[in-house]
Design a protein around this motif. Structure first.
Motif, PDB file in Angstrom:
ATOM      1  N   ARG A  69       0.657  -1.358   0.134  1.00 29.26           N
ATOM      2  CA  ARG A  69      -0.132   0.019  -0.025  1.00 29.26           C
ATOM      3  C   ARG A  69       0.705   1.342  -0.061  1.00 29.26           C
ATOM      4  N   HIS A  70       2.117   1.058   0.026  1.00 25.37           N
ATOM      5  CA  HIS A  70       3.033   2.107   0.195  1.00 25.37           C
ATOM      6  C   HIS A  70       2.798   3.032   1.310  1.00 25.37           C
ATOM      7  N   ALA A  71       2.386   2.517   2.420  1.00 27.53           N
ATOM      8  CA  ALA A  71       1.972   3.159   3.802  1.00 27.53           C
ATOM      9  C   ALA A  71       3.423   3.186   4.556  1.00 27.53           C
ATOM     10  N   THR A  72       3.518   4.353   5.169  1.00 25.80           N
ATOM     11  CA  THR A  72       4.765   4.988   5.836  1.00 25.80           C
ATOM     12  C   THR A  72       4.352   4.473   7.486  1.00 25.80           C
ATOM     13  N   LEU A  73       4.944   3.669   7.940  1.00 29.45           N
ATOM     14  CA  LEU A  73       4.872   3.497   9.444  1.00 29.45           C
ATOM     15  C   LEU A  73       5.274   4.365  10.332  1.00 29.45           C
ATOM     16  N   GLU A  74       4.611   4.412  11.513  1.00 26.83           N
ATOM     17  CA  GLU A  74       4.998   5.731  12.689  1.00 26.83           C
ATOM     18  C   GLU A  74       6.560   5.386  13.023  1.00 26.83           C
ATOM     19  N   PRO A  75       7.232   6.504  13.580  1.00 26.13           N
ATOM     20  CA  PRO A  75       8.580   5.972  14.142  1.00 26.13           C
ATOM     21  C   PRO A  75       8.456   4.974  15.309  1.00 26.13           C
ATOM     22  N   GLU A  76       7.601   5.184  16.008  1.00 27.64           N
ATOM     23  CA  GLU A  76       7.448   4.267  17.146  1.00 27.64           C
ATOM     24  C   GLU A  76       7.358   2.779  16.606  1.00 27.64           C
ATOM     25  N   THR A  77       6.716   2.515  15.689  1.00 24.00           N
ATOM     26  CA  THR A  77       6.413   1.212  15.064  1.00 24.00           C
ATOM     27  C   THR A  77       7.869   0.761  14.328  1.00 24.00           C
ATOM     28  N   VAL A  78       8.394   1.478  13.599  1.00 23.64           N
ATOM     29  CA  VAL A  78       9.603   1.191  12.990  1.00 23.64           C
ATOM     30  C   VAL A  78      10.543   0.772  14.129  1.00 23.64           C
ATOM     31  N   VAL A  79      10.660   1.416  15.311  1.00 22.38           N
ATOM     32  CA  VAL A  79      11.608   1.122  16.572  1.00 22.38           C
ATOM     33  C   VAL A  79      11.254  -0.194  16.881  1.00 22.38           C
ATOM     34  N   SER A  80       9.893  -0.471  17.291  1.00 18.66           N
ATOM     35  CA  SER A  80       9.596  -1.787  17.700  1.00 18.66           C
ATOM     36  C   SER A  80       9.933  -2.919  16.847  1.00 18.66           C
ATOM     37  N   LEU A  81       9.805  -2.634  15.398  1.00 17.26           N
ATOM     38  CA  LEU A  81      10.104  -3.530  14.299  1.00 17.26           C
ATOM     39  C   LEU A  81      11.757  -3.781  14.261  1.00 17.26           C
ATOM     40  N   CYS A  82      12.366  -2.771  14.270  1.00 13.96           N
ATOM     41  CA  CYS A  82      13.920  -2.821  14.237  1.00 13.96           C
ATOM     42  C   CYS A  82      14.509  -3.658  15.359  1.00 13.96           C
ATOM     43  N   MET A  83      13.847  -3.135  16.608  1.00 10.71           N
ATOM     44  CA  MET A  83      14.621  -3.902  17.780  1.00 10.71           C
ATOM     45  C   MET A  83      14.179  -5.461  18.035  1.00 10.71           C
ATOM     46  N   LEU A  84      13.093  -5.848  17.348  1.00 18.49           N
ATOM     47  CA  LEU A  84      12.759  -7.173  17.365  1.00 18.49           C
ATOM     48  C   LEU A  84      13.650  -7.940  16.130  1.00 18.49           C
ATOM     49  N   PHE A  85      13.562  -7.291  15.147  1.00 16.73           N
ATOM     50  CA  PHE A  85      14.415  -7.919  13.838  1.00 16.73           C
ATOM     51  C   PHE A  85      16.027  -8.032  14.609  1.00 16.73           C
ATOM     52  N   LEU A  86      16.278  -6.939  15.223  1.00 20.71           N
ATOM     53  CA  LEU A  86      17.748  -6.987  15.821  1.00 20.71           C
ATOM     54  C   LEU A  86      17.917  -8.407  16.903  1.00 20.71           C
ATOM     55  N   ARG A  87      17.136  -8.211  17.659  1.00 20.97           N
ATOM     56  CA  ARG A  87      17.160  -9.492  18.600  1.00 20.97           C
ATOM     57  C   ARG A  87      17.241 -10.662  17.876  1.00 20.97           C
ATOM     58  N   ASN A  88      16.425 -10.951  16.927  1.00 17.57           N
ATOM     59  CA  ASN A  88      16.188 -12.051  16.149  1.00 17.57           C
ATOM     60  C   ASN A  88      17.468 -12.452  14.915  1.00 17.57           C
ATOM     61  N   ASP A  89      18.370 -11.462  14.985  1.00 22.20           N
ATOM     62  CA  ASP A  89      19.423 -11.409  13.907  1.00 22.20           C
ATOM     63  C   ASP A  89      19.002 -11.441  12.487  1.00 22.20           C
ATOM     64  N   ASN A  90      17.697 -10.504  12.290  1.00 25.65           N
ATOM     65  CA  ASN A  90      16.935 -10.436  10.987  1.00 25.65           C
ATOM     66  C   ASN A  90      17.768  -9.059  10.432  1.00 25.65           C
ATOM     67  N   GLN A  91      19.130  -9.091  10.016  1.00 27.50           N
ATOM     68  CA  GLN A  91      19.460  -7.796   9.654  1.00 27.50           C
ATOM     69  C   GLN A  91      18.760  -7.115   8.331  1.00 27.50           C
ATOM     70  N   TYR A  92      18.672  -8.218   7.573  1.00 30.65           N
ATOM     71  CA  TYR A  92      17.797  -7.589   6.248  1.00 30.65           C
ATOM     72  C   TYR A  92      16.635  -7.011   6.435  1.00 30.65           C
ATOM     73  N   ASP A  93      15.700  -7.581   7.362  1.00 22.04           N
ATOM     74  CA  ASP A  93      14.642  -6.880   7.582  1.00 22.04           C
ATOM     75  C   ASP A  93      14.650  -5.671   8.213  1.00 22.04           C
ATOM     76  N   VAL A  94      15.762  -5.447   8.870  1.00 23.21           N
ATOM     77  CA  VAL A  94      16.101  -4.003   9.437  1.00 23.21           C
ATOM     78  C   VAL A  94      16.163  -3.243   8.382  1.00 23.21           C
ATOM     79  N   ILE A  95      17.230  -3.518   7.630  1.00 23.14           N
ATOM     80  CA  ILE A  95      17.520  -2.795   6.547  1.00 23.14           C
ATOM     81  C   ILE A  95      16.509  -2.388   5.472  1.00 23.14           C
ATOM     82  N   ASP A  96      15.623  -3.225   5.382  1.00 20.49           N
ATOM     83  CA  ASP A  96      14.200  -3.099   4.613  1.00 20.49           C
ATOM     84  C   ASP A  96      13.341  -2.023   5.290  1.00 20.49           C
ATOM     85  N   THR A  97      13.252  -2.397   6.543  1.00 22.08           N
ATOM     86  CA  THR A  97      12.516  -1.332   7.386  1.00 22.08           C
ATOM     87  C   THR A  97      12.798   0.104   7.229  1.00 22.08           C
TER      88      THR A  97
END
Length: 814
Positions: free
Chosen positions: A499-527
């Protein structure tokens, strides 16, 4: 299709200097960072710990994952390109390209309701517009210029779509646009063009750009300016102001609302008096502004006064005014005052919008349940002679659910939803969104997912991304769950990406922290690639701070911290120097001086001079190397210092170099810096003396140099601090002069005016070579200073290759 910035733009933006950050350093830096972060990320060597291996069966393996390109808004590339050329003081792109990009950007913002101008975009738009309105179109090409339509569209986007964050440049942008429209109108008048033709050219017969301008002023903290502008406007109407009474009332309403929003009570009441003297009617919008202003501040007397003030033509207060009165009554125990007000409203057979407020009052104040509400619905639906029959609809159900949510009663909200089903009321998107909201509060993730799937199937029409706030909340809740459902999270983010939707900064933070804890660096990069590119400076800082806090968390492994830092460095080049220093200190604390010095080196390599290390930061880095020595890293930092023309050598820097080289077992090099200190105009400090004595302690025959320095100190009759004295004792002990050290300590009272402490005995003991001398010193100290020695023994001892040593820390500072 996603927009892509050319590599040329990135290089220009990243190669900025301090002088290029004028006139707005913070936001200009933000713009550079936005473009840098939007660059296609192709190299992440620091986060790939596993090396790929070629095998015969490699041809059957999946191709490497492609990184997602940043999702830039149409025309935004043009704004970034223009700013890059402006920063470099280069010739800007052709005027036609600038106009095309600006129009694309403004029209996209106008079409998309949730896409407001953030502070960075407002700054970029302002800079481009300043260029376009101050340069001659004929001198720059084919003479194409901004039209009235362009200017009005930009003013409309600026005024009617306030962002969530700061708005420091929105007001200036609105002023520029309005001034340009007025300038052009005045030029047409000076040329003798008829007023009707001018209005037709402007594109609005009522010259609506003035209302847009007042909207912007009152939206962004310029309500006092709006009041002055309105006074001039009214004066320009001459002796017949009634000819535009509707416009004057609308503009005055804007001014009053703006003053109320800014909390300017005195100015608000003063404007009200002017409004009253102008004999304009007390209409529901004015009633709402005045009563709500005092109700939200729990001013009981004034709230009652303004709410009960008769409205023109016996009109009812607005639904919002009633709802604010409900909340005011609940907060201040004024339910009895409210009772006759709502009874009067019910007896007036109001329209449907007021009935929805009545239902909310019944739930919140009177504590009515579902059965009571059903009876009230029957009363509402009873036909009244001369009026249309009213029937409950989805808005009614939404109002009831909202009241239940406000009461923090999800069970009641579910019952109201069931009531809607019972009445065969088809839910709309807002109903589902409210349902997701209260189920999230109740941690009912399966229930939320069921509703989300209904939205995905298109059971209701979602307009203008109205579901984005609750979907952001859903994602944050999923990320914060004890066992996050990573697959579900990725599915939702993939749907939002489509949908080309932009997530809120708080959401991006939550996603990135989760991906970092799970070693999903590519998902962090994409986010980060997809969302932070369109963020403002403040929003980017919010995400950046989260990464910094993650790196500073000692519970996180060093490998994960380095991965996070690598991403931080590439996506947030605007990271402040003090933040980088905190990261450097964190790696020193983890006993990784190599990583700490890489962080320092990345700071030293910044193109912007304001982001490069200062002398104090060099000192801090070298002191860190004194605590955690690493010869290779020290030589790297020293070479940076030699090549840094912005830093002048002084005693503190020489002291720091002595500390670092002495700790790296190169005391002879450290003593060379002592010679530089003694030859300098500034000369040595007490810290210099403590450090040079420590270097002498580590150097073979260092006692010779130490004695010469000590004799100069005594001749100059200087006051000797304890750290300097025990350092000199260590210098003598390091060369094995046990008897001399004992005589020196025994005569302390006469020499320096105080007796030995824990560090005096501990430093001397640790510096003595061989167990025999240590045993002799211990026997003497235990007998002469039993209390001090007992305190020292509480620190404990450890075995090293240099013999037994006490666990004392010599924190050498420059």
């Amino acid at each position: 299709m996603r927009s892509q910035l050319t590599r040329n733009v990135y290089l220009r933006l990243l190669a900025s200097h301090a002088s290029s950050l004028r006139p707005c350093p913070a936001l200009a830096a933000s713009c550079l960072a936005v473009a840098a972060a939007s660059r296609p990320s192709r190299q992440f060597p620091l986060i790939a710990r596993r090396q790929p291996r070629r095998t015969f069966f490699g041809i059957f393996q999946k191709p490497p994952r492609m990184l997602k390109e940043p999702d830039l808004e149409p025309g935004y590339e043009t704004l970034l390109q223009f700013r890059s050329f402006e920063v470099d003081n280069s010739r800007p792109p052709p005027r036609a390209d600038l106009l095309k990009g600006l129009r694309q950007f403004i029209q996209y913002k106008k079409r998309n309701h949730n896409r407001s101008l953030n502070s960075t975009q407002a700054f970029l738009t302002l800079r481009l517009l300043q260029h376009l309105v101050t340069t001659d179109p004929d001198a720059e090409g084919d003479g194409e210029d901004l039209s009235f339509t362009d200017l009005r569209a930009a003013l409309w986007v600026t005024a009617t779509k306030p962002p969530k964050g700061t708005t420091e440049h929105h007001l200036e942008l609105a002023q520029l646009l309005y001034a340009e429209i007025e300038r052009r109108i005045q030029n047409m008048r000076e040329q003798g063009i008829d007023e009707e033709l001018i209005k037709e050219a402007v594109g609005a017969k009522d010259t609506g750009h003035y209302e847009l301008f007042l909207t912007a002023l009152t939206q962004y903290g310029g309500s006092l300016e709006a009041a002055e502008s309105l006074a001039r406007f009214r004066a320009g109407l001459g002796n017949d102001p009634k000819k535009q009474v509707a416009k004057v009332r609308a503009c005055w309403t804007l001014v009053l609302r703006g003053l109320a929003k800014e909390g300017r009570e005195a100015e608000l009441l003063r404007e009200w008096k002017k409004f009253e003297r102008a004999k304009l009617e007390y209409m529901p919008p004015i009633h709402e502004i005045m009563s709500t202003f005092f109700a939200t501040r729990d001013r009981v007397k004034e709230t009652k006064q303004w709410f009960e003030k008769p409205i023109h033509a016996n009109w009812s207060p607005s639904p919002r005014a009633y709802m604010e009165a409900v909340r005011f009554a609940l907060r201040n125990g004024e339910q009895q005052w409210l009772q006759p007000i709502f009874e009067k409203l019910i007896n007036s057979n109001p329209k449907k919008e007021w009935w929805d407020v009545i239902f909310q009052w019944a739930v919140l104040v009177v504590d009515k349940g579902v059965e009571d509400v059903k009876q009230m619905l029957q009363i509402m639906s009873t036909p009244v002679e001369g009026k249309e029959s009213l029937t409950p609809d989805a808005a009614t159900v939404d109002a009831l659910i909202s009241a239940a949510i406000e009461k923090k009663n999800p069970y009641l909200a579910e019952r109201f939803l069931s009531l809607g089903t019972e009445l065969k009321i088809r839910p709309r998107a807002s109903t589902y969104i409210l349902q997701m909201d209260y189920r999230l509060d109740a941690k009912d993730f399966s229930g939320v997912q069921a509703i989300y799937e209904k939205l995905l199937k298109g059971e209701v029409t979602v307009r203008q991304d109205e579901d984005l706030p609750v979907l952001n909340k859903y994602l944050r809740a999923l990320c914060g769950a004890p066992e996050p459902d990573l697959e579900r999270i990725l599915d939702i983010t993939a749907d939002l990406e489509q949908r080309h939707a932009t997530l809120e900064p708080e959401t991006v933070v939550s996603l990135c922290m989760l991906f970092l804890r799970n070693d999903n660096q590519y998902d962090v990069i994409d986010t980060l690639s997809l969302h932070t590119v369109s963020y403002s400076l403040e929003e980017r800082a919010q995400v950046r701070r989260a990464f910094i806090e993650y790196c500073l968390d000692r519970r996180v492994s060093t490998a994960r911290v380095w991965d996070a830092y690598s991403l931080l460095r590439q996506f947030f080049p605007e990271t402040e120097p003090d933040e980088r220093v905190r990261l450097m200190d964190a790696f020193f604390a983890r006993r990784r001086p190599d990583m700490a010095c890489f962080v320092f080196g990345h700071m030293r390599g910044q193109g912007n001079l304001a982001q490069r290390p200062t002398a104090d930061m060099y000192v801090r880095c070298l002191e860190g190397l004194g605590q955690h020595p690493d010869g290779e890293s020290l030589r790297m930092v020293h070479n940076m210092l030699k090549m840094d023309t912005t830093v002048q050598m002084d005693t503190r820097l020489y002291n720091a170099l002595m500390i670092a080289y002495a700790a790296s077992e190169e005391p002879d090099v450290a003593l060379e810096f002592w010679r530089d200190i003694t030859n300098s105009a500034e000369g040595p400090s007490y810290a210099s003396l403590a450090v040079v004595f420590w270097a002498c302690e580590l150097q073979p025959y260092g006692d010779r140099t130490a004695r010469g320095i000590w004799q100069k100190v005594l001749k100059m009759d200087l006051e000797v601090p304890p750290d300097v004295f025990w350092a000199y004792c260590g210098a003598l002990a390091g060369s094995g002069h046990l008897e001399e050290v004992i005589r020196l300590i025994s005569g302390m009272d006469a020499t320096v005016g105080y007796g030995p402490g824990l560090m005096t005995l501990g430093v001397a003991y640790n510096a003595l070579p061989g167990s025999s001398k240590k045993d002799q010193f211990e026997a003497w100290a235990r007998a002469e200073y039993p209390d001090v020695w007992a305190h020292l023994e509480k620190k404990g001892r450890k075995e090293t290759i240099m013999g037994t040593k006490f666990n004392i820390v010599r924190d050498m500072k420059a």
